[in-house]
Design a protein around this motif. Structure first.
Motif, short mmCIF file in Angstrom:
data_model
loop_
_atom_site.label_atom_id
_atom_site.label_comp_id
_atom_site.label_asym_id
_atom_site.label_seq_id
_atom_site.Cartn_x
_atom_site.Cartn_y
_atom_site.Cartn_z
N ARG A 1 26.01 43.20 46.06
CA ARG A 1 27.17 43.69 46.79
C ARG A 1 27.45 45.14 46.40
O ARG A 1 27.09 45.57 45.30
N THR A 2 28.11 45.84 47.29
CA THR A 2 28.40 47.25 47.04
C THR A 2 29.85 47.55 47.40
O THR A 2 30.52 46.77 48.08
N GLY A 3 30.31 48.71 46.95
CA GLY A 3 31.62 49.21 47.33
C GLY A 3 32.76 48.46 46.67
O GLY A 3 32.60 47.75 45.68
N GLY A 4 33.96 48.62 47.23
CA GLY A 4 35.15 47.95 46.74
C GLY A 4 35.57 46.84 47.70
O GLY A 4 34.85 46.51 48.64
N ASP A 5 36.74 46.29 47.46
CA ASP A 5 37.23 45.23 48.31
C ASP A 5 38.73 45.10 48.16
O ASP A 5 39.32 45.60 47.19
N GLN A 6 39.35 44.41 49.12
CA GLN A 6 40.77 44.13 49.04
C GLN A 6 41.03 42.77 49.69
O GLN A 6 40.23 42.29 50.50
N ALA A 7 42.15 42.15 49.32
CA ALA A 7 42.50 40.85 49.91
C ALA A 7 44.00 40.65 49.79
O ALA A 7 44.65 41.13 48.86
N LEU A 8 44.53 39.95 50.76
CA LEU A 8 45.91 39.49 50.72
C LEU A 8 45.84 37.97 50.65
O LEU A 8 45.42 37.31 51.61
N ALA A 9 46.20 37.40 49.51
CA ALA A 9 46.09 35.96 49.29
C ALA A 9 47.46 35.32 49.41
O ALA A 9 48.41 35.73 48.74
N LEU A 10 47.57 34.30 50.25
CA LEU A 10 48.82 33.57 50.44
C LEU A 10 48.61 32.11 50.06
O LEU A 10 47.60 31.50 50.44
N GLN B 1 43.56 33.71 53.08
CA GLN B 1 43.32 35.11 52.73
C GLN B 1 43.34 35.94 54.00
O GLN B 1 43.00 35.46 55.09
N TYR B 2 43.70 37.19 53.86
CA TYR B 2 43.63 38.17 54.93
C TYR B 2 43.10 39.48 54.35
O TYR B 2 43.09 39.66 53.13
N LEU B 3 42.63 40.36 55.20
CA LEU B 3 42.06 41.67 54.86
C LEU B 3 40.63 41.59 54.36
O LEU B 3 40.00 42.62 54.12
N SER B 4 40.06 40.38 54.18
CA SER B 4 38.66 40.27 53.78
C SER B 4 37.76 40.63 54.96
O SER B 4 38.20 40.63 56.12
N ASP B 5 36.50 40.95 54.65
CA ASP B 5 35.54 41.28 55.70
C ASP B 5 34.18 40.71 55.35
O ASP B 5 34.05 39.91 54.42
N SER B 6 33.17 41.12 56.11
CA SER B 6 31.83 40.53 55.94
C SER B 6 31.22 40.81 54.57
O SER B 6 30.30 40.11 54.15
N GLY B 7 31.72 41.79 53.85
CA GLY B 7 31.18 42.10 52.53
C GLY B 7 31.99 41.52 51.39
O GLY B 7 31.69 41.79 50.22
N SER B 8 33.00 40.71 51.67
CA SER B 8 33.87 40.17 50.64
C SER B 8 33.22 38.98 49.93
O SER B 8 32.49 38.21 50.55
N PRO B 9 33.51 38.81 48.64
CA PRO B 9 32.98 37.65 47.89
C PRO B 9 33.85 36.41 48.13
O PRO B 9 34.50 35.89 47.23
N LEU B 10 33.84 35.93 49.35
CA LEU B 10 34.75 34.88 49.78
C LEU B 10 34.14 33.51 49.54
O LEU B 10 32.98 33.26 49.89
N ASP B 11 34.92 32.59 48.95
CA ASP B 11 34.46 31.21 48.76
C ASP B 11 35.66 30.28 48.73
O ASP B 11 36.80 30.70 48.99
N THR B 12 35.43 29.01 48.38
CA THR B 12 36.50 28.02 48.43
C THR B 12 37.48 28.14 47.27
O THR B 12 38.44 27.36 47.20
N THR B 13 37.29 29.07 46.35
CA THR B 13 38.32 29.33 45.34
C THR B 13 39.44 30.18 45.92
O THR B 13 40.49 30.33 45.29
#
Length: 467
Positions: A70-79, A103-115
């Motif tokens: 993965r590269t770059g940074g990331d951001q997320a809004l977790a509710l 979650q919101y603000l994630s994109d195709s490069g986000s480390p998104l999973d069931t946690t």
């Protein structure tokens, strides 16, 4: 690196200032608030019905990705929103809790999973029976159904607090609490599998019912012994995880006995904690029927000591060390990497979410921490931690980075964390904000699949409303 750190520090300062201004009125009201506001009391529910819940919103930003590939940074809004309902008719209670984690603000490069995502799910649904003296010498409580559970200091089984989603289990749980002190807990669970698990569905916060099955079973015994000395307590346990052999499973057959001895912090007194666990059995290194079965021999060790000064702000100074073994050789037919089962890690290793840089596996990590309480509802802390791999040939598991040759060394780096927790309205409104900076060591710079993007910085601002 300096410019990035300066920019992030300024962002934290601006965010904290806005939050402080926005909650100033509530902070003044907290001084005169006699007790937390609760929904059940406000609507005057009957004594046989209890209702309560929590809503939490957290903004996270990560600069300098550390995960392999993965590269770059990331951001997320977790509710995260939960609502619990309890029907009481002694000696039986019916407990139901719904959870909505998105979650919101994630994109195709986000480390998104069931946690991070588990939209609109039944977290708990069980019958609780206060069984009196079913077994003499103490009180007995039996739970049957889906539930959440904390054991000991939550290293191996926990109801997740910081993480956006929460572990839950379906099965049976019995707790016996002795009249003279001490307890015994026995449980048999089917761990709940959070769904959906594919990236696109998680990105869209899709609602899919969770499931469980006999292909994965978790059971154990956990005992708390009577006080050994002035404030000294101890716990012993034996946990077992059993997975069937199928294409999606690592076929883990793990036994984990352990011991914990501790004394909680107290003014003008030394506190300490020692926990040791041994893990044996067998498993596959990866999921798949074609993968060979490896013998498991691993251990976990945690030791810490602290002191709370009897002085203004009640400063507490602590020094701790954690060791969790890693695999010694990638092709020797055995595995020594410790499996933390269903434990939590934020309280010990720093934030998870987009961060989660340190895991309780292949780890040698000392740290020191200073925490102060200027007011009863305000806590500030600073933690400085060093991170080494226990085995240079095994992975930095949280990052997915590995040098099987061991030539990159085992020094991963050091982590500096500051955290502020402020109960704006104690029991109802809490502000939690923190900043973490991880300075890469030789392994993070030189391992073959390391990102080599420089150091990592993480900031979060969180507001929790409890009702």
């Amino acid at each position: 690196m300096y410019c990035r750190l300066k920019h992030l520090t300024e962002s934290i300062t601006r965010s904290s200032s806005l939050l402080a201004a926005g909650t100033a009125f509530l902070g003044q009201a907290a001084e005169s608030s006699p007790s937390p506001w609760r929904l059940g009391r406000a609507v005057d529910l009957p004594s046989w019905l209890a209702v309560g819940g929590e809503h939490r919103i957290r903004y996270e930003t990560l600069d300098g990705q550390f995960r392999a590939g993965r590269t770059g940074g990331d951001q997320a809004l977790a509710l995260r929103t939960s609502l619990a309902v309890e029907l009481r008719s002694a000696p039986v209670q019916l407990v139901t809790e719904m959870l909505d984690a998105r979650q919101y603000l994630s994109d195709s490069g986000s480390p998104l999973d069931t946690t991070m995502v588990n939209a609109l799910e039944v977290l708990q649904a069980h019958v609780r029976w206060q069984a009196g003296d079913l077994i003499p010498g103490g009180t007995n409580t039996v739970r049957i159904g889906r539930e959440t559970l904390d054991l000991g200091n939550r290293r191996l089984l926990a109801r997740n607090a910081f993480r956006n989603t929460i572990n839950s289990f379906t099965g049976a749980d019995w707790l016996w609490e002795a009249t003279g002190g001490g307890s015994v807990r026995a449980f048999w669970f089917l761990p709940v599998q959070r769904l959906p698990a594919d990236f696109d569905s998680l990105l869209d916060n899709e609602i899919v019912a969770d499931t469980q099955g006999f292909g994965q079973q978790f059971w154990g015994l956990y005992g708390s012994l009577p006080t050994l000395g002035p404030g000294i307590r101890s716990e012993v346990y034996w946990l077992q995880l059993h997975e069937d052999a199928d294409a999606d499973s690592r076929r883990r057959r793990l036994h984990t006995p352990g011991l914990r001895v501790f004394r909680n912090p107290k003014a003008a007194a030394v506190d300490f904690e020692l926990e040791a666990a041994y893990q044996f059995g067998d498993l596959r290194a990866r999921a798949g029927l074609a993968e060979p079965i490896l013998d498991q021999q691993a251990h976990l060790l945690h030791a810490g000591v602290g002191y709370t000064f009897d002085a203004p702000w009640h400063p507490h100074l602590g020094i701790r060390y954690t060791e969790a073994t890693g695999d010694k050789h990638p092709a020797d037919g055995s595995n020594e990497r410790f499996d933390t089962l269903f434990g939590a890690r934020r309280w010990e290793f720093g934030p998870t979410g987009l961060y989660g840089l340190i895991a309780r596996s292949n780890l040698r990590s000392p740290d020191w921490q200073i925490a102060v309480r200027p007011k009863p509802n305000l806590e500030l802390s600073f933690t400085h931690r060093f991170v080494w791999l226990e085995s240079a040939r095994d992975a930095w598991t949280a990052a997915g980075v590995r040098d099987a040759s061991g030539n990159s060394g085992n020094y991963v780096g050091q982590q500096l964390e500051t955290r502020l927790r402020y109960d704006v309205l104690p029991g109802n409104v809490r502000l939690d904000t923190g900043f973490v900076y991880f300075a890469n060591g030789d392994f993070a710079h030189h391992a073959p699949n390391a990102t080599r993007q420089g150091d990592t910085a993480f900031t979060y601002v969180e507001l929790t409303l409890t009702f």
